[in-house]
Scaffold this motif. Structure first.
Motif, short mmCIF file in Angstrom:
data_model
loop_
_atom_site.label_atom_id
_atom_site.label_comp_id
_atom_site.label_asym_id
_atom_site.label_seq_id
_atom_site.Cartn_x
_atom_site.Cartn_y
_atom_site.Cartn_z
N GLY A 198 28.54 24.91 45.74
CA GLY A 198 29.96 25.19 45.79
C GLY A 198 30.74 24.87 44.53
O GLY A 198 31.97 24.91 44.52
N TYR A 199 30.05 24.55 43.45
CA TYR A 199 30.74 24.26 42.19
C TYR A 199 31.18 25.53 41.48
O TYR A 199 32.10 25.49 40.66
CB TYR A 199 29.84 23.44 41.27
N LEU A 200 30.50 26.65 41.75
CA LEU A 200 30.85 27.94 41.14
C LEU A 200 31.07 28.98 42.23
O LEU A 200 30.41 28.95 43.27
CB LEU A 200 29.71 28.43 40.23
N LYS A 201 32.00 29.91 41.97
CA LYS A 201 32.22 31.00 42.93
C LYS A 201 31.08 32.01 42.86
O LYS A 201 30.65 32.54 43.87
CB LYS A 201 33.56 31.69 42.65
N ASP A 202 30.61 32.31 41.66
CA ASP A 202 29.47 33.20 41.51
C ASP A 202 28.67 32.76 40.29
O ASP A 202 29.13 32.01 39.45
CB ASP A 202 29.91 34.67 41.37
N ASN A 203 27.43 33.22 40.24
CA ASN A 203 26.52 32.85 39.16
C ASN A 203 26.62 33.89 38.05
O ASN A 203 26.23 35.04 38.25
CB ASN A 203 25.08 32.77 39.69
N PRO A 204 27.13 33.51 36.88
CA PRO A 204 27.24 34.48 35.79
C PRO A 204 25.88 35.01 35.31
O PRO A 204 25.80 36.09 34.75
CB PRO A 204 27.95 33.71 34.68
N PHE A 205 24.81 34.29 35.59
CA PHE A 205 23.49 34.74 35.16
C PHE A 205 22.90 35.80 36.09
O PHE A 205 21.85 36.35 35.81
CB PHE A 205 22.53 33.56 35.01
N ASP A 206 23.58 36.10 37.20
CA ASP A 206 23.12 37.19 38.06
C ASP A 206 23.17 38.52 37.33
O ASP A 206 22.45 39.45 37.67
CB ASP A 206 23.97 37.27 39.34
N ARG A 207 24.02 38.60 36.33
CA ARG A 207 24.16 39.86 35.58
C ARG A 207 23.25 39.92 34.35
O ARG A 207 23.20 40.93 33.67
CB ARG A 207 25.63 40.03 35.14
N VAL A 208 22.53 38.85 34.09
CA VAL A 208 21.63 38.81 32.93
C VAL A 208 20.24 39.27 33.37
O VAL A 208 19.66 38.70 34.30
CB VAL A 208 21.57 37.39 32.32
N ALA A 209 19.73 40.28 32.72
CA ALA A 209 18.42 40.83 33.08
C ALA A 209 17.29 39.95 32.56
O ALA A 209 17.43 39.28 31.53
CB ALA A 209 18.28 42.24 32.51
N LYS A 210 16.19 39.98 33.29
CA LYS A 210 15.00 39.28 32.83
C LYS A 210 14.39 40.05 31.66
O LYS A 210 14.49 41.26 31.59
CB LYS A 210 13.97 39.17 33.95
N ILE B 59 16.44 31.53 29.94
CA ILE B 59 17.28 32.25 30.92
C ILE B 59 16.96 31.76 32.33
O ILE B 59 17.88 31.50 33.12
CB ILE B 59 17.07 33.78 30.79
N ARG B 60 15.67 31.62 32.66
CA ARG B 60 15.31 31.17 34.00
C ARG B 60 15.82 29.77 34.29
O ARG B 60 16.28 29.48 35.39
CB ARG B 60 13.79 31.22 34.19
N GLY B 61 15.78 28.91 33.28
CA GLY B 61 16.28 27.54 33.45
C GLY B 61 17.77 27.51 33.73
O GLY B 61 18.25 26.82 34.64
N ARG B 62 18.52 28.26 32.97
CA ARG B 62 19.97 28.31 33.17
C ARG B 62 20.33 28.99 34.49
O ARG B 62 21.24 28.56 35.19
CB ARG B 62 20.66 28.99 32.00
N ARG B 63 19.57 30.05 34.82
CA ARG B 63 19.82 30.74 36.08
C ARG B 63 19.59 29.78 37.26
O ARG B 63 20.37 29.75 38.21
CB ARG B 63 18.92 31.97 36.21
N ALA B 64 18.52 28.99 37.21
CA ALA B 64 18.22 28.05 38.29
C ALA B 64 19.33 27.01 38.42
O ALA B 64 19.78 26.70 39.53
CB ALA B 64 16.88 27.36 38.03
N PHE B 65 19.80 26.48 37.29
CA PHE B 65 20.88 25.49 37.33
C PHE B 65 22.15 26.10 37.91
O PHE B 65 22.82 25.49 38.75
CB PHE B 65 21.15 24.93 35.93
N LEU B 66 22.49 27.30 37.47
CA LEU B 66 23.71 27.94 37.96
C LEU B 66 23.57 28.38 39.42
O LEU B 66 24.56 28.37 40.16
CB LEU B 66 24.11 29.10 37.06
N ASN B 67 22.36 28.75 39.86
CA ASN B 67 22.14 29.03 41.28
C ASN B 67 22.40 27.78 42.11
O ASN B 67 23.03 27.83 43.16
CB ASN B 67 20.72 29.53 41.54
N PHE B 68 21.90 26.66 41.62
CA PHE B 68 22.15 25.38 42.30
C PHE B 68 23.64 25.09 42.35
O PHE B 68 24.18 24.72 43.40
CB PHE B 68 21.41 24.25 41.58
N SER B 69 24.33 25.26 41.22
CA SER B 69 25.77 25.01 41.16
C SER B 69 26.53 25.92 42.13
O SER B 69 27.47 25.48 42.79
CB SER B 69 26.30 25.21 39.74
N HIS B 70 26.11 27.17 42.23
CA HIS B 70 26.75 28.11 43.16
C HIS B 70 26.48 27.71 44.61
O HIS B 70 27.40 27.69 45.44
CB HIS B 70 26.24 29.53 42.89
#
Length: 104
Positions: free
Chosen positions: A25-37, A11-22
């Motif tokens: 400017g590649y993503l409007k929002d990070n879908p992993f923001d809603r995923v709990a640790k 989860i942390r790995g995907r969250r970091a990648f999607l944070n970078f993408s956000h």
């Protein structure tokens, strides 16, 4: 079977990648923001007591080559904190006797 720590690592790995993408400017929002640790239980690793360590270091017969070798390996592991696999890879050219350094 996946453990909580393994799943949390994914989860942390995907969250970091999607944070970078956000951020880029590649993503409007990070879908992993809603995923709990995932909380995992803290494990306390028991360490050796002083008498146990003394018994370990007294065990090798230092009068024989193999006993002295084993004693020195145990000392290197204790004093440096390197892993056993790292100690196995030490060769003579990796040792600088003058500077008292070992290249791991």
């Amino acid at each position: 079977m996946l453990y909580n720590t393994t799943v949390d690592k994914y989860i942390r790995g995907r969250r970091a990648f999607l944070n970078f993408s956000h951020t880029e400017g590649y993503l409007k929002d990070n879908p992993f923001d809603r995923v709990a640790k995932i909380k995992s239980e803290q494990r306390i690793v028991e360490t050796f007591s002083k008498p146990q360590i003394k018994a370990l270091f007294d065990a090798p017969n230092k009068q024989k080559f193999t006993g002295y070798r084993n004693f020195l390996i145990m000392m290197v592991l204790l004093e440096t904190g390197i892993r056993v696999s790292e100690a196995e890879g030490i060769t003579i050219p990796n040792i600088n006797w003058r500077e008292r350094r070992i290249k791991v």
